[in-house]
Scaffold this motif. Sequence first.
Motif, PDB file in Angstrom:
ATOM      1  N   ILE A   7      -4.706 -21.939  89.753  1.00 40.29           N
ATOM      2  CA  ILE A   7      -5.757 -20.938  89.963  1.00 40.29           C
ATOM      3  C   ILE A   7      -5.532 -20.221  91.295  1.00 40.29           C
ATOM      4  N   ILE A   8      -5.130 -20.980  92.308  1.00 44.47           N
ATOM      5  CA  ILE A   8      -4.803 -20.366  93.602  1.00 44.47           C
ATOM      6  C   ILE A   8      -3.628 -19.412  93.447  1.00 44.47           C
ATOM      7  N   CYS A   9      -2.626 -19.824  92.636  1.00 44.70           N
ATOM      8  CA  CYS A   9      -1.460 -18.965  92.397  1.00 44.70           C
ATOM      9  C   CYS A   9      -1.848 -17.657  91.713  1.00 44.70           C
ATOM     10  N   SER A  10      -2.929 -17.665  90.930  1.00 50.14           N
ATOM     11  CA  SER A  10      -3.348 -16.452  90.221  1.00 50.14           C
ATOM     12  C   SER A  10      -4.015 -15.441  91.136  1.00 50.14           C
ATOM     13  N   GLY A  11      -4.391 -15.867  92.341  1.00 48.33           N
ATOM     14  CA  GLY A  11      -5.029 -14.946  93.271  1.00 48.33           C
ATOM     15  C   GLY A  11      -6.514 -14.776  93.033  1.00 48.33           C
ATOM     16  N   ALA A  12      -7.114 -15.608  92.187  1.00 48.92           N
ATOM     17  CA  ALA A  12      -8.538 -15.501  91.907  1.00 48.92           C
ATOM     18  C   ALA A  12      -9.354 -16.046  93.073  1.00 48.92           C
ATOM     19  N   SER A  21     -16.961 -20.812  83.620  1.00 51.82           N
ATOM     20  CA  SER A  21     -16.771 -21.809  82.570  1.00 51.82           C
ATOM     21  C   SER A  21     -15.351 -22.357  82.595  1.00 51.82           C
ATOM     22  N   ASN A  22     -15.137 -23.460  81.899  1.00 50.07           N
ATOM     23  CA  ASN A  22     -13.826 -24.098  81.856  1.00 50.07           C
ATOM     24  C   ASN A  22     -12.788 -23.201  81.190  1.00 50.07           C
ATOM     25  N   GLY A  23     -13.199 -22.470  80.166  1.00 48.09           N
ATOM     26  CA  GLY A  23     -12.264 -21.570  79.485  1.00 48.09           C
ATOM     27  C   GLY A  23     -11.782 -20.461  80.400  1.00 48.09           C
ATOM     28  N   GLU A  24     -12.690 -19.916  81.224  1.00 49.66           N
ATOM     29  CA  GLU A  24     -12.308 -18.870  82.171  1.00 49.66           C
ATOM     30  C   GLU A  24     -11.349 -19.426  83.223  1.00 49.66           C
ATOM     31  N   GLN A  25     -11.608 -20.632  83.665  1.00 49.80           N
ATOM     32  CA  GLN A  25     -10.715 -21.263  84.631  1.00 49.80           C
ATOM     33  C   GLN A  25      -9.331 -21.503  84.036  1.00 49.80           C
ATOM     34  N   ASN A  26      -9.293 -21.916  82.768  1.00 49.39           N
ATOM     35  CA  ASN A  26      -8.005 -22.151  82.101  1.00 49.39           C
ATOM     36  C   ASN A  26      -7.209 -20.854  81.972  1.00 49.39           C
ATOM     37  N   LYS A  27      -7.918 -19.752  81.736  1.00 42.96           N
ATOM     38  CA  LYS A  27      -7.227 -18.465  81.610  1.00 42.96           C
ATOM     39  C   LYS A  27      -6.516 -18.115  82.913  1.00 42.96           C
ATOM     40  N   TYR A  28      -7.206 -18.258  84.018  1.00 37.46           N
ATOM     41  CA  TYR A  28      -6.598 -17.917  85.307  1.00 37.46           C
ATOM     42  C   TYR A  28      -5.584 -18.972  85.746  1.00 37.46           C
ATOM     43  N   ALA A  29      -5.755 -20.193  85.308  1.00 39.65           N
ATOM     44  CA  ALA A  29      -4.739 -21.209  85.582  1.00 39.65           C
ATOM     45  C   ALA A  29      -3.446 -20.867  84.849  1.00 39.65           C
ATOM     46  N   GLY A  30      -3.567 -20.370  83.619  1.00 36.50           N
ATOM     47  CA  GLY A  30      -2.371 -19.953  82.871  1.00 36.50           C
ATOM     48  C   GLY A  30      -1.674 -18.778  83.537  1.00 36.50           C
ATOM     49  N   ILE A  31      -2.464 -17.810  84.022  1.00 45.05           N
ATOM     50  CA  ILE A  31      -1.870 -16.669  84.732  1.00 45.05           C
ATOM     51  C   ILE A  31      -1.177 -17.150  86.009  1.00 45.05           C
ATOM     52  N   GLY A  32      -1.809 -18.051  86.733  1.00 45.88           N
ATOM     53  CA  GLY A  32      -1.204 -18.573  87.963  1.00 45.88           C
ATOM     54  C   GLY A  32       0.055 -19.362  87.693  1.00 45.88           C
ATOM     55  N   ALA A  33       0.074 -20.122  86.572  1.00 43.14           N
ATOM     56  CA  ALA A  33       1.283 -20.881  86.222  1.00 43.14           C
ATOM     57  C   ALA A  33       2.444 -19.934  85.940  1.00 43.14           C
ATOM     58  N   THR A  34       2.157 -18.826  85.274  1.00 44.16           N
ATOM     59  CA  THR A  34       3.212 -17.842  85.005  1.00 44.16           C
ATOM     60  C   THR A  34       3.753 -17.270  86.311  1.00 44.16           C
TER      61      THR A  34
END
Length: 366
Positions: A7-12, A21-34
């Motif tokens: 999530i930190i990597c995503s810049g959020a 919500s958990n789903g929103e966090q997962n979305k930004y975690a996926g963007i940060g992982a990329t």
Amino acid sequence: MLKQFFIICSGADISIINSCSNGEQNKYAGIGATVFFTAVMAFIASSYALYTVFDNLYAAVFFGLIWGLLIFNLDRFIVSTIKNRDHFFDELIQASPRIVLAIIIAIVISKPLELKIFEKEINQVLLEQKNELTLANKDQIAQQFTPSIIALQNSITTLQNSIDTKEAEVNALYDIYINEAEGTAGTKLLGKGPVYKEKRDKHDAALAELQQLKIENKEKIAATEAQILQLKTDYDTQVSTTQPIIDGFDGLMARVNALNELPWLPSLFIFLLFLAIETSPIIAKLLSPKGEYDFKFENEEHKVKTWTTQQVYQEKTLLEADHLLNDKVYKDLAQEEELYTYKKKMAQELMKKQQEAFYNKQTKIL
């Protein structure tokens, strides 16, 4: 822990995303992982490319790490600055410079990995090029030595021909005086008479000249052959000196040029793969609708904007009110008789002191 890192990597904004919500966090975690794994691949690619340049593992890893951090920061900045808007084309226009930058980054990342993936094929192309360069190098060096060697060889041939010519002359004179002695030619008188002696003396003189010519020409031939041998040695030395340059013809630019000699379709697919990886966070943000994080972030921005606008308006109003109060205060003071009398008295005293100082100065001059 890992989720928070991505999530930190995503810049959020951490304070906002943690309230989502958990789903929103997962979305930004996926963007940060990329973003993170793109930077890792950039580190690997740049390290290999720099290793081919410096041929030093530590230097390649150090500068590769710097390049990976640079790509990580750029990707994080690109993703974090894209805001979801109400119209897709507005978002696309907003993201277009960042997409161009992502394409450039994808090219830079993919090229070194292409060099590694097609390393065997590139080595084969480089080997062929080195062989061609070796032959061309030998031909160019030979052009410097061949004319001199040919001239020296022609000189040897000339010296040898002069010996052969003189030897043929001596052999002819030998046949002449033998035939004279046998009576088969010349005077045709059998025996060794005066004519025989004359022809024998002529042959002996020519034989002596032949022997002297052989001694002189053999010395010249030996010296000339030594020059030829020296030239051939110089040629071999120059070839061996320049060969390491050709053997070292496997730098980054040479490998890139060799890669361009290979079929372009595999390289295109690798580039498209990295382009997809590099642009996937941007495309994901463009295609995804506004989520909880976007609304909360927009709300926080609106609060800050409203508060800032209010502060600016209040400060502007306060300044205007202060100007009006100052004008009114000084206007009222200008109408007070007591202040007028006091200021007049002080002005009179100042003028008296100025006059006394002027008088004293003029008196000293006189």
